[in-house]
Design a protein around this motif. Structure first.
Motif, PDB file in Angstrom:
ATOM      1  N   LEU A  95       0.795  -1.226   0.000  1.00  0.00           N
ATOM      2  CA  LEU A  95       0.000   0.000   0.000  1.00  0.00           C
ATOM      3  C   LEU A  95       0.827   1.276   0.000  1.00  0.00           C
ATOM      4  O   LEU A  95       0.338   2.328  -0.381  1.00  0.00           O
ATOM      5  CB  LEU A  95      -0.945  -0.003   1.199  1.00  0.00           C
ATOM      6  CG  LEU A  95      -1.989  -1.101   1.182  1.00  0.00           C
ATOM      7  CD1 LEU A  95      -2.816  -1.078   2.449  1.00  0.00           C
ATOM      8  CD2 LEU A  95      -2.871  -0.978  -0.034  1.00  0.00           C
ATOM      9  N   GLU A  96       2.077   1.192   0.438  1.00  0.00           N
ATOM     10  CA  GLU A  96       2.904   2.396   0.463  1.00  0.00           C
ATOM     11  C   GLU A  96       3.540   2.682  -0.902  1.00  0.00           C
ATOM     12  O   GLU A  96       4.121   3.732  -1.096  1.00  0.00           O
ATOM     13  CB  GLU A  96       3.985   2.268   1.539  1.00  0.00           C
ATOM     14  CG  GLU A  96       3.409   2.117   2.941  1.00  0.00           C
ATOM     15  CD  GLU A  96       2.403   3.210   3.297  1.00  0.00           C
ATOM     16  OE1 GLU A  96       2.636   4.392   2.961  1.00  0.00           O
ATOM     17  OE2 GLU A  96       1.381   2.883   3.906  1.00  0.00           O
ATOM     18  N   SER A  97       3.412   1.747  -1.824  1.00  0.00           N
ATOM     19  CA  SER A  97       3.928   1.994  -3.172  1.00  0.00           C
ATOM     20  C   SER A  97       2.951   2.883  -3.927  1.00  0.00           C
ATOM     21  O   SER A  97       1.806   3.044  -3.533  1.00  0.00           O
ATOM     22  CB  SER A  97       4.130   0.674  -3.922  1.00  0.00           C
ATOM     23  OG  SER A  97       2.888   0.163  -4.331  1.00  0.00           O
ATOM     24  N   LEU A  98       3.389   3.418  -5.018  1.00  0.00           N
ATOM     25  CA  LEU A  98       2.511   4.259  -5.833  1.00  0.00           C
ATOM     26  C   LEU A  98       1.670   3.419  -6.784  1.00  0.00           C
ATOM     27  O   LEU A  98       0.515   3.748  -7.056  1.00  0.00           O
ATOM     28  CB  LEU A  98       3.345   5.274  -6.629  1.00  0.00           C
ATOM     29  CG  LEU A  98       2.561   6.198  -7.547  1.00  0.00           C
ATOM     30  CD1 LEU A  98       1.635   7.075  -6.736  1.00  0.00           C
ATOM     31  CD2 LEU A  98       3.491   7.034  -8.373  1.00  0.00           C
ATOM     32  N   THR A  99       2.218   2.329  -7.248  1.00  0.00           N
ATOM     33  CA  THR A  99       1.533   1.559  -8.285  1.00  0.00           C
ATOM     34  C   THR A  99       0.383   0.709  -7.765  1.00  0.00           C
ATOM     35  O   THR A  99      -0.620   0.565  -8.462  1.00  0.00           O
ATOM     36  CB  THR A  99       2.524   0.658  -9.038  1.00  0.00           C
ATOM     37  OG1 THR A  99       3.211  -0.168  -8.095  1.00  0.00           O
ATOM     38  CG2 THR A  99       3.514   1.482  -9.818  1.00  0.00           C
TER      39      THR A  99
END
Length: 171
Positions: A95-99
């Motif tokens: 969830l902390e990724s952008l994708t």
């Protein structure tokens, strides 16, 4: 908990106002984003399946009453299922990724719109065609993907300042 319900309610009403007043002016090919579905996805990504289910039902009912011309309960059913599914998928996402949130926004827009269209077809909606269903699903998915960072940025502080707590929270 009451303050959180009021904050989410205010977010949903604001989304409904934008969807009914502003987004009809900003269409591409006759299609517009589904902001209430996107709010459902954002809450489910932040707070889990139970919150996604609750917000999905409220957002879907609001959509049924204010936005759509289909039978009442159709969007509520679709949004509830999407909110639950995204909430259940949450532990498996980065969830902390952008994708990851963008992919979830795209897939939920695609599948939510397609599910709504298929249910409309099953209920005898004569204006819906398979071509229109595919075009609408892809257009809404792309729109929701573009709007996802802004909606996620609004939901993140809401979840942070008004966390789930107290009896009856299963998330």
């Amino acid at each position: 908990m009451i303050v959180r319900v009021l904050a989410v309610g205010l977010l949903l009403v604001t989304g409904a106002l934008l969807q009914t007043a502003l987004f009809p002016l900003v269409t591409i090919g006759g299609f517009r984003p589904d902001l209430l579905l996107l709010v459902t996805v954002a809450v489910a990504l932040r707070d889990g399946p139970l919150s996604g289910l609750r917000v999905g039902f409220a957002a879907g009912l609001l959509t049924d009453l204010l936005v759509s011309q289909s039978p009442v309960g159709l969007a509520a059913l679709v949004f509830t299922v999407v909110g639950l599914a995204v909430g259940l998928a949450r532990p498996y996402l980065a969830l902390e990724s952008l994708t990851a949130p963008l992919i979830v926004a795209f897939l939920s827009g695609l599948l939510g719109t397609a599910g709504y269209g298929l249910l409309s077809l099953l209920l005898g909606e004569d204006r819906m065609t398979p071509t229109l269903l595919v075009q609408g699903s892809v257009a809404v998915a792309l729109y929701n993907t573009l709007l996802a960072p802004a909606v996620l940025a609004l939901v993140r502080p809401l979840s942070h300042h008004f966390p789930l707590s107290g009896p009856g929270t299963l998330d």
